[in-house]
Motif scaffolding. Structure first.
Motif, PDB file in Angstrom:
ATOM      1  N   PHE A  25     -55.438   4.283  30.887  1.00 15.60           N
ATOM      2  CA  PHE A  25     -55.335   2.731  30.905  1.00 15.60           C
ATOM      3  C   PHE A  25     -53.760   2.582  30.553  1.00 15.60           C
ATOM      4  CE2 PHE A  25     -54.765  -1.396  29.901  1.00 15.60           C
ATOM      5  CZ  PHE A  25     -55.098  -2.283  30.937  1.00 15.60           C
ATOM      6  N   CYS A  26     -53.353   2.757  29.250  1.00 10.70           N
ATOM      7  CA  CYS A  26     -52.255   2.610  28.751  1.00 10.70           C
ATOM      8  C   CYS A  26     -51.042   3.425  29.526  1.00 10.70           C
ATOM      9  CB  CYS A  26     -52.112   2.820  27.288  1.00 10.70           C
ATOM     10  SG  CYS A  26     -53.255   1.787  26.410  1.00 10.70           S
ATOM     11  N   ARG A  27     -51.315   4.612  29.882  1.00  6.44           N
ATOM     12  CA  ARG A  27     -50.322   5.421  30.662  1.00  6.44           C
ATOM     13  C   ARG A  27     -50.032   4.687  31.739  1.00  6.44           C
ATOM     14  NH1 ARG A  27     -53.148  10.553  28.997  1.00  6.44           N
ATOM     15  NH2 ARG A  27     -52.288  10.912  27.037  1.00  6.44           N
ATOM     16  N   ALA A  28     -51.030   4.059  32.446  1.00  6.53           N
ATOM     17  CA  ALA A  28     -50.723   3.386  33.746  1.00  6.53           C
ATOM     18  C   ALA A  28     -50.384   1.931  33.810  1.00  6.53           C
ATOM     19  CB  ALA A  28     -52.139   3.563  34.443  1.00  6.53           C
ATOM     20  N   SER A  29     -50.154   1.532  32.583  1.00  5.44           N
ATOM     21  CA  SER A  29     -49.856   0.129  32.339  1.00  5.44           C
ATOM     22  C   SER A  29     -48.158   0.239  32.367  1.00  5.44           C
ATOM     23  CB  SER A  29     -50.447  -0.578  31.277  1.00  5.44           C
ATOM     24  OG  SER A  29     -51.757  -0.531  31.211  1.00  5.44           O
ATOM     25  N   LYS A  30     -47.641  -0.318  33.245  1.00  5.01           N
ATOM     26  CA  LYS A  30     -46.130  -0.307  33.422  1.00  5.01           C
ATOM     27  C   LYS A  30     -45.366  -1.472  32.703  1.00  5.01           C
ATOM     28  CE  LYS A  30     -46.345   3.483  35.380  1.00  5.01           C
ATOM     29  NZ  LYS A  30     -46.583   4.683  34.169  1.00  5.01           N
ATOM     30  N   MET A  31     -44.291  -1.279  32.410  1.00  4.43           N
ATOM     31  CA  MET A  31     -43.427  -2.551  31.853  1.00  4.43           C
ATOM     32  C   MET A  31     -43.493  -3.695  32.896  1.00  4.43           C
ATOM     33  SD  MET A  31     -40.386  -1.027  29.687  1.00  4.43           S
ATOM     34  CE  MET A  31     -40.761   0.627  28.616  1.00  4.43           C
ATOM     35  N   GLY A  32     -43.577  -4.818  32.208  1.00  2.50           N
ATOM     36  CA  GLY A  32     -43.697  -6.054  33.090  1.00  2.50           C
ATOM     37  C   GLY A  32     -44.930  -6.579  33.888  1.00  2.50           C
ATOM     38  N   GLU A  33     -45.817  -5.449  33.841  1.00  2.00           N
ATOM     39  CA  GLU A  33     -47.187  -5.844  34.154  1.00  2.00           C
ATOM     40  C   GLU A  33     -48.202  -6.705  33.463  1.00  2.00           C
ATOM     41  OE1 GLU A  33     -47.957  -2.325  37.343  1.00  2.00           O
ATOM     42  OE2 GLU A  33     -48.571  -2.035  35.337  1.00  2.00           O
ATOM     43  N   PHE A  34     -47.720  -6.493  32.009  1.00  2.00           N
ATOM     44  CA  PHE A  34     -48.584  -7.055  31.075  1.00  2.00           C
ATOM     45  C   PHE A  34     -50.237  -6.772  31.081  1.00  2.00           C
ATOM     46  CE2 PHE A  34     -44.736  -9.670  31.732  1.00  2.00           C
ATOM     47  CZ  PHE A  34     -44.153  -9.433  30.837  1.00  2.00           C
ATOM     48  N   LYS A  35     -50.452  -5.704  31.520  1.00  2.00           N
ATOM     49  CA  LYS A  35     -52.026  -5.200  31.579  1.00  2.00           C
ATOM     50  C   LYS A  35     -52.557  -5.138  30.155  1.00  2.00           C
ATOM     51  CE  LYS A  35     -51.828  -2.533  35.870  1.00  2.00           C
ATOM     52  NZ  LYS A  35     -52.349  -1.120  36.276  1.00  2.00           N
ATOM     53  N   CYS A  36     -51.846  -4.458  29.184  1.00  2.00           N
ATOM     54  CA  CYS A  36     -52.348  -4.188  27.833  1.00  2.00           C
ATOM     55  C   CYS A  36     -51.889  -5.503  26.977  1.00  2.00           C
ATOM     56  CB  CYS A  36     -52.044  -3.067  27.349  1.00  2.00           C
ATOM     57  SG  CYS A  36     -50.430  -2.752  27.329  1.00  2.00           S
ATOM     58  N   ALA A  37     -51.497  -6.744  27.399  1.00  2.00           N
ATOM     59  CA  ALA A  37     -50.981  -7.560  26.372  1.00  2.00           C
ATOM     60  C   ALA A  37     -52.133  -8.501  25.873  1.00  2.00           C
ATOM     61  CB  ALA A  37     -50.003  -8.584  27.281  1.00  2.00           C
ATOM     62  N   VAL A  38     -52.170  -8.740  24.797  1.00  2.00           N
ATOM     63  CA  VAL A  38     -53.124  -9.484  23.975  1.00  2.00           C
ATOM     64  C   VAL A  38     -52.430 -10.850  23.189  1.00  2.00           C
ATOM     65  CG1 VAL A  38     -54.862  -7.436  23.587  1.00  2.00           C
ATOM     66  CG2 VAL A  38     -53.076  -8.269  21.948  1.00  2.00           C
ATOM     67  N   THR A  39     -53.380 -11.874  23.218  1.00  2.00           N
ATOM     68  CA  THR A  39     -52.812 -13.031  22.483  1.00  2.00           C
ATOM     69  C   THR A  39     -53.121 -12.930  21.196  1.00  2.00           C
ATOM     70  OG1 THR A  39     -53.076 -14.303  24.330  1.00  2.00           O
ATOM     71  CG2 THR A  39     -52.832 -15.661  22.298  1.00  2.00           C
ATOM     72  N   THR A  40     -52.165 -12.911  20.019  1.00  2.00           N
ATOM     73  CA  THR A  40     -52.403 -12.741  18.768  1.00  2.00           C
ATOM     74  C   THR A  40     -52.932 -14.227  18.236  1.00  2.00           C
ATOM     75  OG1 THR A  40     -50.345 -13.541  17.711  1.00  2.00           O
ATOM     76  CG2 THR A  40     -50.525 -11.083  18.347  1.00  2.00           C
ATOM     77  N   ARG A  41     -53.594 -14.176  16.971  1.00  2.00           N
ATOM     78  CA  ARG A  41     -54.209 -15.329  16.198  1.00  2.00           C
ATOM     79  C   ARG A  41     -52.912 -16.406  16.185  1.00  2.00           C
ATOM     80  NH1 ARG A  41     -55.383 -11.508  12.287  1.00  2.00           N
ATOM     81  NH2 ARG A  41     -53.955 -11.300  10.581  1.00  2.00           N
ATOM     82  N   PHE A  42     -51.643 -15.888  16.120  1.00  2.00           N
ATOM     83  CA  PHE A  42     -50.522 -17.069  15.990  1.00  2.00           C
ATOM     84  C   PHE A  42     -50.289 -17.408  17.515  1.00  2.00           C
ATOM     85  CE2 PHE A  42     -50.412 -14.428  12.096  1.00  2.00           C
ATOM     86  CZ  PHE A  42     -50.535 -15.296  11.218  1.00  2.00           C
ATOM     87  N   GLY A  43     -50.816 -16.947  18.455  1.00  2.00           N
ATOM     88  CA  GLY A  43     -50.451 -17.645  19.737  1.00  2.00           C
ATOM     89  C   GLY A  43     -49.428 -16.814  20.464  1.00  2.00           C
ATOM     90  N   PHE A  44     -48.669 -15.532  20.035  1.00  2.00           N
ATOM     91  CA  PHE A  44     -47.919 -14.970  20.622  1.00  2.00           C
ATOM     92  C   PHE A  44     -48.578 -13.702  21.352  1.00  2.00           C
ATOM     93  CE2 PHE A  44     -47.225 -13.050  16.417  1.00  2.00           C
ATOM     94  CZ  PHE A  44     -47.137 -11.531  16.528  1.00  2.00           C
ATOM     95  N   PHE A  45     -47.824 -13.158  22.473  1.00  2.00           N
ATOM     96  CA  PHE A  45     -48.249 -12.253  23.309  1.00  2.00           C
ATOM     97  C   PHE A  45     -47.631 -10.896  22.766  1.00  2.00           C
ATOM     98  CE2 PHE A  45     -48.971 -15.607  26.512  1.00  2.00           C
ATOM     99  CZ  PHE A  45     -50.279 -15.582  26.772  1.00  2.00           C
ATOM    100  N   CYS A  46     -48.366  -9.812  22.736  1.00  2.00           N
ATOM    101  CA  CYS A  46     -47.736  -8.394  22.313  1.00  2.00           C
ATOM    102  C   CYS A  46     -48.778  -7.483  23.013  1.00  2.00           C
ATOM    103  CB  CYS A  46     -47.633  -8.294  20.884  1.00  2.00           C
ATOM    104  SG  CYS A  46     -49.061  -8.428  20.189  1.00  2.00           S
ATOM    105  N   ASP A  47     -48.257  -6.201  23.033  1.00  2.00           N
ATOM    106  CA  ASP A  47     -49.180  -4.987  23.548  1.00  2.00           C
ATOM    107  C   ASP A  47     -49.932  -4.571  22.355  1.00  2.00           C
ATOM    108  OD1 ASP A  47     -47.514  -4.614  25.781  1.00  2.00           O
ATOM    109  OD2 ASP A  47     -46.182  -3.299  24.956  1.00  2.00           O
ATOM    110  N   LEU A  48     -51.073  -4.443  22.970  1.00  2.00           N
ATOM    111  CA  LEU A  48     -52.087  -4.145  22.057  1.00  2.00           C
ATOM    112  C   LEU A  48     -52.037  -3.222  21.085  1.00  2.00           C
ATOM    113  CD1 LEU A  48     -55.466  -4.716  21.468  1.00  2.00           C
ATOM    114  CD2 LEU A  48     -55.878  -2.855  23.293  1.00  2.00           C
TER     115      LEU A  48
END
Length: 124
Positions: A25-48
């Protein structure tokens, strides 16, 4: 890393909490697709893959923006920081400065990236 695999499963991104599926899944998640992005407890998005590391950096006063796990390419993995204090903190923690990107300091993450096999092991 097992928590990240479980998170992908619970988010419905993979069919079972299995390392091989998570890596694929991670290898197939390309930049700009945000497939593996999560919302942190501080409210910002980042890659898992980078969530724990970025939360730690925030907790010690480092300001990060637009960091990326590289989505299958470890050479593209980076943590971008803003400000002199962030630069000093990153240097003091032994991070490798890999250049400048978009006017930000670009550092090599220390996280184990989910798509990479553990050191000394071949990916199967």
């Amino acid at each position: 890393m097992n928590e990240n695999i479980q998170a992908l499963f619970e988010m419905g991104k993979i069919e079972a909490p299995v390392e091989k599926l998570a890596r694929e899944f991670c290898r197939a998640s390309k930049m700009g697709e945000f497939k593996c992005a999560v919302t942190t407890r501080f409210g910002f998005f980042c890659d898992l893959c980078l969530e724990d590391e970025l939360l730690h950096l925030k907790s010690v006063g480092v300001h990060t923006v637009a960091s990326c796990c590289g989505h299958g390419n470890p050479e593209l993995a980076s943590i971008l920081t803003v400000g002199k204090n962030s630069r000093e903190a990153m240097q003091n923690m032994g991070y490798e400065l890999i250049g400048d990107l978009y006017g930000r300091d670009n550092w090599r993450p220390k996280s184990t990236l989910l798509y990479s096999p553990p050191e000394g092991e071949e990916d199967t």
